[in-house]
Design a protein around this motif. Structure first.
Motif, PDB file in Angstrom:
ATOM      1  N   GLY A  10       2.075   1.202   5.585  1.00 31.08           N
ATOM      2  CA  GLY A  10       2.703   0.318   6.570  1.00 31.08           C
ATOM      3  C   GLY A  10       4.112   0.769   6.920  1.00 31.08           C
ATOM      4  O   GLY A  10       4.547   1.883   6.568  1.00 31.08           O
ATOM      5  N   PHE A  11       4.815  -0.109   7.579  1.00 31.46           N
ATOM      6  CA  PHE A  11       6.161   0.191   8.085  1.00 31.46           C
ATOM      7  C   PHE A  11       7.162   0.432   6.938  1.00 31.46           C
ATOM      8  O   PHE A  11       7.652   1.558   6.735  1.00 31.46           O
ATOM      9  CB  PHE A  11       6.565  -0.982   8.998  1.00 31.46           C
ATOM     10  N   ILE A  12       7.417  -0.591   6.142  1.00 35.72           N
ATOM     11  CA  ILE A  12       8.382  -0.422   5.041  1.00 35.72           C
ATOM     12  C   ILE A  12       7.799   0.515   3.984  1.00 35.72           C
ATOM     13  O   ILE A  12       8.488   1.374   3.426  1.00 35.72           O
ATOM     14  CB  ILE A  12       8.738  -1.789   4.407  1.00 35.72           C
ATOM     15  N   ASP A  31      -3.840   1.007   0.121  1.00 35.57           N
ATOM     16  CA  ASP A  31      -3.671   0.327   1.417  1.00 35.57           C
ATOM     17  C   ASP A  31      -5.036   0.194   2.069  1.00 35.57           C
ATOM     18  O   ASP A  31      -5.816   1.142   2.058  1.00 35.57           O
ATOM     19  CB  ASP A  31      -2.715   1.154   2.307  1.00 35.57           C
ATOM     20  N   ASP A  32      -5.317  -0.978   2.642  1.00 34.89           N
ATOM     21  CA  ASP A  32      -6.621  -1.132   3.308  1.00 34.89           C
ATOM     22  C   ASP A  32      -6.561  -0.733   4.782  1.00 34.89           C
ATOM     23  O   ASP A  32      -7.546  -0.853   5.505  1.00 34.89           O
ATOM     24  CB  ASP A  32      -7.146  -2.575   3.152  1.00 34.89           C
ATOM     25  N   SER A  34      -5.273  -2.148   7.234  1.00 41.97           N
ATOM     26  CA  SER A  34      -5.501  -3.240   8.191  1.00 41.97           C
ATOM     27  C   SER A  34      -4.412  -3.252   9.252  1.00 41.97           C
ATOM     28  O   SER A  34      -4.698  -3.468  10.433  1.00 41.97           O
ATOM     29  CB  SER A  34      -5.582  -4.588   7.472  1.00 41.97           C
ATOM     30  N   THR A  35      -3.176  -3.035   8.864  1.00 36.48           N
ATOM     31  CA  THR A  35      -2.100  -2.858   9.858  1.00 36.48           C
ATOM     32  C   THR A  35      -1.409  -1.514   9.658  1.00 36.48           C
ATOM     33  O   THR A  35      -0.721  -1.035  10.562  1.00 36.48           O
ATOM     34  CB  THR A  35      -1.040  -3.978   9.774  1.00 36.48           C
ATOM     35  N   GLY A  36      -1.574  -0.912   8.505  1.00 35.68           N
ATOM     36  CA  GLY A  36      -0.958   0.394   8.230  1.00 35.68           C
ATOM     37  C   GLY A  36      -1.755   1.513   8.876  1.00 35.68           C
ATOM     38  O   GLY A  36      -2.885   1.304   9.330  1.00 35.68           O
ATOM     39  N   SER A  54      -8.564  -2.647  -0.765  1.00 36.87           N
ATOM     40  CA  SER A  54      -7.785  -3.882  -0.640  1.00 36.87           C
ATOM     41  C   SER A  54      -7.257  -4.346  -1.989  1.00 36.87           C
ATOM     42  O   SER A  54      -7.934  -4.200  -3.015  1.00 36.87           O
ATOM     43  CB  SER A  54      -8.670  -4.976  -0.037  1.00 36.87           C
ATOM     44  N   ILE A  55      -6.087  -4.963  -1.955  1.00 39.61           N
ATOM     45  CA  ILE A  55      -5.549  -5.559  -3.191  1.00 39.61           C
ATOM     46  C   ILE A  55      -6.359  -6.787  -3.610  1.00 39.61           C
ATOM     47  O   ILE A  55      -6.168  -7.308  -4.696  1.00 39.61           O
ATOM     48  CB  ILE A  55      -4.049  -5.941  -3.065  1.00 39.61           C
ATOM     49  N   LEU A  74       3.995  -4.101  -1.687  1.00 36.85           N
ATOM     50  CA  LEU A  74       4.345  -4.459  -0.309  1.00 36.85           C
ATOM     51  C   LEU A  74       3.138  -4.954   0.490  1.00 36.85           C
ATOM     52  O   LEU A  74       3.311  -5.563   1.551  1.00 36.85           O
ATOM     53  CB  LEU A  74       4.928  -3.230   0.415  1.00 36.85           C
ATOM     54  N   TYR A 142       2.820 -18.572   5.295  1.00 38.83           N
ATOM     55  CA  TYR A 142       3.346 -17.273   4.856  1.00 38.83           C
ATOM     56  C   TYR A 142       4.468 -17.467   3.842  1.00 38.83           C
ATOM     57  O   TYR A 142       4.486 -16.838   2.779  1.00 38.83           O
ATOM     58  CB  TYR A 142       3.848 -16.492   6.080  1.00 38.83           C
ATOM     59  N   LYS A 146       4.666 -16.368  -0.272  1.00 40.54           N
ATOM     60  CA  LYS A 146       5.695 -15.527  -0.913  1.00 40.54           C
ATOM     61  C   LYS A 146       6.347 -16.275  -2.075  1.00 40.54           C
ATOM     62  O   LYS A 146       6.655 -15.694  -3.112  1.00 40.54           O
ATOM     63  CB  LYS A 146       6.739 -15.091   0.115  1.00 40.54           C
ATOM     64  N   VAL A 172      13.431  -7.001   8.838  1.00 42.40           N
ATOM     65  CA  VAL A 172      13.525  -5.546   8.728  1.00 42.40           C
ATOM     66  C   VAL A 172      13.080  -4.922  10.053  1.00 42.40           C
ATOM     67  O   VAL A 172      12.109  -5.390  10.665  1.00 42.40           O
ATOM     68  CB  VAL A 172      12.626  -5.049   7.577  1.00 42.40           C
TER      69      VAL A 172
HETATM   70  P1  NAD Z   1       3.144  -3.753   7.541  1.00 38.67           P
HETATM   71  O1  NAD Z   1       2.090  -4.599   8.142  1.00 38.67           O
HETATM   72  O2  NAD Z   1       3.593  -2.550   8.286  1.00 38.67           O
HETATM   73  O3  NAD Z   1       2.736  -3.303   6.076  1.00 38.67           O
HETATM   74  C1  NAD Z   1       1.827  -4.003   5.277  1.00 38.67           C
HETATM   75  C2  NAD Z   1       0.848  -2.977   4.724  1.00 38.67           C
HETATM   76  O4  NAD Z   1      -0.031  -3.643   3.817  1.00 38.67           O
HETATM   77  C3  NAD Z   1      -0.010  -2.331   5.804  1.00 38.67           C
HETATM   78  O5  NAD Z   1      -0.060  -0.945   5.604  1.00 38.67           O
HETATM   79  C4  NAD Z   1      -1.383  -2.978   5.610  1.00 38.67           C
HETATM   80  O6  NAD Z   1      -2.444  -2.112   6.022  1.00 38.67           O
HETATM   81  C5  NAD Z   1      -1.364  -3.240   4.110  1.00 38.67           C
HETATM   82  N1  NAD Z   1      -2.233  -4.341   3.713  1.00 38.67           N
HETATM   83  C6  NAD Z   1      -2.334  -5.582   4.265  1.00 38.67           C
HETATM   84  N2  NAD Z   1      -3.231  -6.326   3.586  1.00 38.67           N
HETATM   85  C7  NAD Z   1      -3.696  -5.521   2.592  1.00 38.67           C
HETATM   86  C8  NAD Z   1      -4.641  -5.714   1.552  1.00 38.67           C
HETATM   87  N3  NAD Z   1      -5.314  -6.862   1.418  1.00 38.67           N
HETATM   88  N4  NAD Z   1      -4.880  -4.694   0.687  1.00 38.67           N
HETATM   89  C9  NAD Z   1      -4.225  -3.510   0.818  1.00 38.67           C
HETATM   90  N5  NAD Z   1      -3.323  -3.278   1.782  1.00 38.67           N
HETATM   91  C10 NAD Z   1      -3.061  -4.276   2.657  1.00 38.67           C
HETATM   92  O7  NAD Z   1       4.372  -4.734   7.236  1.00 38.67           O
HETATM   93  P2  NAD Z   1       5.825  -4.449   6.662  1.00 38.67           P
HETATM   94  O8  NAD Z   1       6.779  -5.028   7.635  1.00 38.67           O
HETATM   95  O9  NAD Z   1       5.962  -3.040   6.219  1.00 38.67           O
HETATM   96  O10 NAD Z   1       5.823  -5.432   5.385  1.00 38.67           O
HETATM   97  C11 NAD Z   1       5.779  -4.961   4.043  1.00 38.67           C
HETATM   98  C12 NAD Z   1       6.044  -6.128   3.107  1.00 38.67           C
HETATM   99  O11 NAD Z   1       7.360  -6.649   3.299  1.00 38.67           O
HETATM  100  C13 NAD Z   1       5.104  -7.330   3.273  1.00 38.67           C
HETATM  101  O12 NAD Z   1       4.815  -7.853   1.999  1.00 38.67           O
HETATM  102  C14 NAD Z   1       5.915  -8.312   4.082  1.00 38.67           C
HETATM  103  O13 NAD Z   1       5.480  -9.640   3.874  1.00 38.67           O
HETATM  104  C15 NAD Z   1       7.301  -8.052   3.528  1.00 38.67           C
HETATM  105  N6  NAD Z   1       8.385  -8.441   4.424  1.00 38.67           N
HETATM  106  C16 NAD Z   1       8.557  -7.803   5.616  1.00 38.67           C
HETATM  107  C17 NAD Z   1       9.609  -8.170   6.452  1.00 38.67           C
HETATM  108  C18 NAD Z   1       9.844  -7.520   7.785  1.00 38.67           C
HETATM  109  O14 NAD Z   1      10.746  -7.965   8.501  1.00 38.67           O
HETATM  110  N7  NAD Z   1       9.116  -6.474   8.164  1.00 38.67           N
HETATM  111  C19 NAD Z   1      10.492  -9.174   6.047  1.00 38.67           C
HETATM  112  C20 NAD Z   1      10.252  -9.826   4.842  1.00 38.67           C
HETATM  113  C21 NAD Z   1       9.218  -9.437   4.019  1.00 38.67           C
END
Ligand code: NAD
Ligand code: UD1
Length: 323
Positions: A10-12, A31-32, A34-36, A54-55, A74, A142, A146, A172
């Motif tokens: 994913g992003f972070i 990572d599944d 799903s959005t990554g 998936s987790i 994450l 959500y 958390k 972020v």
């Molecule tokens: P993102 O959607 O880019 O990353 C999430 C990743 O988790 C993706 O690669 C997705 O494919 C994977 N994923 C989702 N469900 C899954 C599952 N069941 N099993 C395995 N993989 C799974 O989002 P992000 O912005 O990178 O967020 C990363 C984390 O940081 C998340 O936990 C999010 O809640 C938290 N967060 C993000 C922000 C923000 O502003 N981006 C702020 C606060 C907290």
């Protein structure tokens, strides 16, 4: 050290993986997708192991945790409005999934879990900047998910001596944030709109504010939290200590990109908080964290990345057609 990064595509996650690899660590990603995206890991792919699962699958998490020293957790359903629409789906990934990660980490004798929490755990706070001691009163499924993840982590540290650090990220933004869904983070959506020459939509009056923190600062905080001696057992805000309204942000984007950023306004989104701003004193003290990249610099880096990504995808499609 050997790291497991859940949500590492994913992003972070992918920005974190790149930095771990750069520092010479061993990395497994679970990572599944799903959005990554696999492309997010193209820089690191030769040096890491990617497990697509998936987790919510405990056996898969156990397999991924094997021999890990530290888990950066994450993976999650990350969208506030999507959690309002489908709280069960969010609970499954964010609560059941997190419990699986903790159980698997405990059984694999992982030393520490660094958990991605969120400022959404605070809900509507009247006092800004928000300190970690503020009451937790989430206003979306959500945010609840958390808060529960944090609570499980604290209990696992108490019961099973699994070190647990929760980082409460504020908003972020940066390279690889995906603008492609109605639930995407606002700055990725605004950048994409400016690039396409379409009008960004603001939900509400645009006077809501966020503490927008550049992803490079967040990666730094994660790596500090993985090793800081006094961090286990704490929940720590990760933001910048400043906030900016959406209207101000659009004006800044207009200046940086040289493109018109006049928005159209739509009704506010359900579950939205109004204002958000981190007190980062604890992060400074416990982690030695300082957000080195400021908001404007982060916006410029992000815009440059969006432009480069678009040029690269244009080149690929031209090439594809020629073949
Ligand atoms: P993102 O959607 O880019 O990353 C999430 C990743 O988790 C993706 O690669 C997705 O494919 C994977 N994923 C989702 N469900 C899954 C599952 N069941 N099993 C395995 N993989 C799974 O989002 P992000 O912005 O990178 O967020 C990363 C984390 O940081 C998340 O936990 C999010 O809640 C938290 N967060 C993000 C922000 C923000 O502003 N981006 C702020 C606060 C907290
Ligand atoms: C974001 C994160 C969430 C995190 C939280 C911490 C995403 C998708 N969500 O939620 O994981 O826990 O920060 O603060 O990264 N908006 C518009 N127009 C748009 C999109 C959004 O006006 O096109 C508005 C929203 O209504 C909201 C603000 O912008 O008022 C921020 O929205 P968003 O980027 O989705 O973030 P949060 O809901 O704060």
């Amino acid at each position: 050290m050997r790291y497991l990064v859940t949500g590492g595509a994913g992003f972070i996650g992918s920005n974190t993986v790149d930095e771990l690899v750069r520092r010479g660590h061993e990395v497994v990603v679970l990572d599944d997708l799903s959005t990554g995206k696999v492309e997010n890991l193209s820089q690191a792919s030769a040096k890491i192991k990617l497990m697509q699962n998936s987790i919510t699958n405990l056996d898969a998490v156990r397999e991924a945790c094997r021999a890990a020293d530290c888990v950066i957790h994450l993976a999650a359903q990350t969208s506030v409005p999507r959690s309002v629409k489908d709280p069960i789906e969010t609970n499954l990934a964010n609560v059941d999934g997190t419990l699986n990660v903790l159980v698997a980490a405990r059984d694999a004798h992982v030393k520490r879990v660094v958990f991605a929490s969120s400022c959404a755990v605070y809900g509507k706070t009247s006092e800004l900047p928000i300190r970690e001691s503020a009451a937790l009163a989430p206003i979306s499924p959500y945010g609840v998910s958390k808060q529960v993840g944090e609570a499980y982590g604290r209990v696992f540290q108490e019961l099973y001596a699994l070190e647990f650090v929760a980082l409460r990220y504020f908003n972020v933004f940066g390279p690889r944030q995906d603008p492609g869904s109605p639930y995407s983070g606002v700055l990725s959506v605004f950048n994409a709109a400016l690039l396409e020459g379409t009008q960004p939509t603001v939900f509400g009056d645009g006077e809501q504010s966020r503490d927008f923190v550049y992803v490079g600062n967040v990666v730094e905080a994660i790596l500090l939290a993985a090793e800081a001696k006094r961090a286990p057992g704490l929940a720590i805000n990760i933001g910048t200590g400043n906030r900016c309204t959406l209207n101000q942000t659009l004006a800044l984007l207009e200046k940086i990109t040289g493109r018109p950023a006049r928005a159209k306004y739509a009704p506010p989104r359900e579950g939205d908080i109004r204002d958000s701003q981190a007190d980062i004193a604890l992060a400074q003290d416990i982690l030695g964290y300082h957000p080195r990249i400021g908001f404007e610099e982060g916006l410029s880096l992000t815009w440059e990345w969006f432009c480069a990504a678009r040029n690269a995808s244009n080149r690929t499609s031209v090439h594809g057609r020629l073949e």
